[in-house]
Write an enzyme that holds these catalytic residues in place. Sequence first.
Site, short mmCIF file in Angstrom:
data_model
loop_
_atom_site.label_atom_id
_atom_site.label_comp_id
_atom_site.label_asym_id
_atom_site.label_seq_id
_atom_site.Cartn_x
_atom_site.Cartn_y
_atom_site.Cartn_z
N GLU A 1 13.58 -45.46 10.54
CA GLU A 1 12.13 -45.32 10.71
C GLU A 1 11.66 -43.92 10.30
OE1 GLU A 1 10.91 -46.22 14.68
OE2 GLU A 1 12.24 -47.98 14.83
N ASP B 1 28.47 -36.52 19.05
CA ASP B 1 29.69 -35.99 19.65
C ASP B 1 30.57 -37.13 20.16
OD1 ASP B 1 31.16 -33.58 20.85
OD2 ASP B 1 30.84 -34.84 22.61
#
Length: 534
Positions: A255, A213
Site C-alpha cells: 500500500e 528482527d
Amino acid sequence: MGQPTHARKDRDWWRSAVIYQVYVRSFADGDGDGTGDLAGVRSRLPYLAELGVDALWFTPWYLSPLKDGGYDVADYRAIDPAFGTLAEAEKLIAEAAGLGIRTIVDIVPNHVSDQHPWFRAALAAGPGSPERELFHFRPGRGPDGELPPNDWPSQFVGSTEPVWTRLPDGDWYLHLFTPEQPDLNWAHPAVRQEHEDILRFWFERGVAGVRIDSAALLAKDPALPDLATHPEPHPFVDRDELHDIYRSWRRVADEYDAVFVGEVWLPDAERFARYLRPDELHTAFNFSFLACPWDAGRLRASIDTTLAEHAPVGAPATWVLCNHDVTRTVTRYGREDTGFDFAAKAFGTPTDLALGTRRARAAALLSLALPGSVYLYQGEELGLPEAEIPVDRIQDPMYFRSGGVDPGRDGCRVPLPWAGGLPYAGFGARQEPWLPQPAGWPAYAVDRQQRDPGSMLSLYRRAIATRPVFGDGPLTWLPAPDGVLAFTRAEAVCVVNLAPTPVDLPAHSRLLLGSGPLDAAGRLPQDTAAWLHA
C-alpha cells in the site's frame, strides 16, 4: 501505458541500495549526556549524504528499559526519551528524505519488553485470563509445577539459562531471549492486528522499509513440545505458519511501496528462499557471507550459493560484513580464524590490525561490487576495530548470561569518533559516553580521515560513488589463479587477491579503484582488491 523507466527504478531502489546501519545510542550525541540520540543523527545527515548511502536502517529507537540494547520494546509508537521524541523522528525522516536518503526502522515481532502494557496487564490478570493468551503462559511440570514446561534452549548462544520464568502465581512464561523479553503468541489475532497497525503507523510517517528482527522465530507449535522428542518440524524455528503472517504484512507494505528485510538465519537454502517469494519479504540478510572466513574458495562458494538461493524467486541478494552483533571486520580479518561464530567468541584473541585493515579494505570493494544491496554498519567506513571493554563496564546481557565467557557485543557498539582533538573524540558528550572509547579512538576520527585520501573513509566514499559502473546485471566469473576472485559485471571487473603472491591483472582499459597500491610491476598484491574498466 507502461510506467516510466525512471519511476520503476525509483521503486526498485532497494534492489541495489547501499544501506547504512545506525545504532543510535553510539552514533552521535546531540545533547551531551553520553548517549547518542536523534539530534546527533540529524546533525550528521550531511556526512551520510556525502558518504553516498541510499538509506539508513535504525536499530530500535523505541521506548525501552534497554535490557537488551533496545530490542526489549515497551511501546512501538514512542521514541525512547534517551534518543528524543516522535516529532524529532518525523523531522529526521523528512530531513533525510530531503537529502535523498530513505529510512528503514527495526520491528521486533517475536517479543516485547516485560514493561509493555500488554505484559503488565497479563501479570495483573492472573492464570487463565484472556490477557495471558497474548503470550505463552503455561503451568509447569513436576508434582508441584516446579519444572519448566519444556526443554527449549535460549537463543543467546552460550547461555545455559532456561527460557521459562515462573511467577509467584505458579504460571511460567516463555522468553526465547531474556526474562525481560516475553514472547508473543502469534496464533492470537490481536497480535497480528497490532503489528499490522504498527507497520502502518511508521509507513504513514514516511518510513520506506522495515527490518524484521528474528524473523524466523515468531510462530510456535501450539503444543510447545520438547525439542528433544519433536525436533522436526522445529517447534519454534521456521514454522510454515510464518509465511501467512508475512504475506499479510506484504499487503500492508505494498500500500505504501515500502520494503522488508528479514533477519533469517537458516541453513536450508530452499526454505530460506521461501521467505523471498514475490508476495512475502523483499530481501533477507545474508549471514553466510558475513560469517565466511577470508578464503577465496569459501567466499566464492558463499557468493555462488547466495545468488543461487535468490535466483528462483527473483529477489536481490544482500551483502554485509558486520553489524551490531558481530565482531568488527578489521579485528576479525586480523585473526587466525577469520570467520565468525557466536559460540567461538572469547576474551584475549590475538589480532593483527594492520593485516585485518588491509583485508577489510579489499572486502569492502568485493562486497560493493556484487549484485544486490549492501549493508554498511556504522564505523565500518572508518575501519574501526573491535574495542576491548573493561569487564566492569560491559552491559551486554550475552556476557552475563554466558557466565562471563562470551565477551558480548559491546565491543562493536562503542560510540563513534568524529573529531580527534575534542573530548571523547567529538562524539558530543560532556561526560564519558555510555561505553568507554579506547585510547586510540581519535586516530580513526572522521575529521582526520576526511583529510587523508588513503583513509578507509576516503576509500568507501570513492567506492560508493564509483559502484554504479557495475550496473544491475549478473555476475560472470573470470578465469583466475588459485586464491584469486575475479568477475565482471557490465563494463567493470573486480579482482581480489587472497593468494600469497602478487598477481597480474586481467586485460583492462584503466584502473578505476584499488583497496591498496599495485606493486612496482603493476601487479595486485596479496589481500588487495581492484576495480577495472574492461
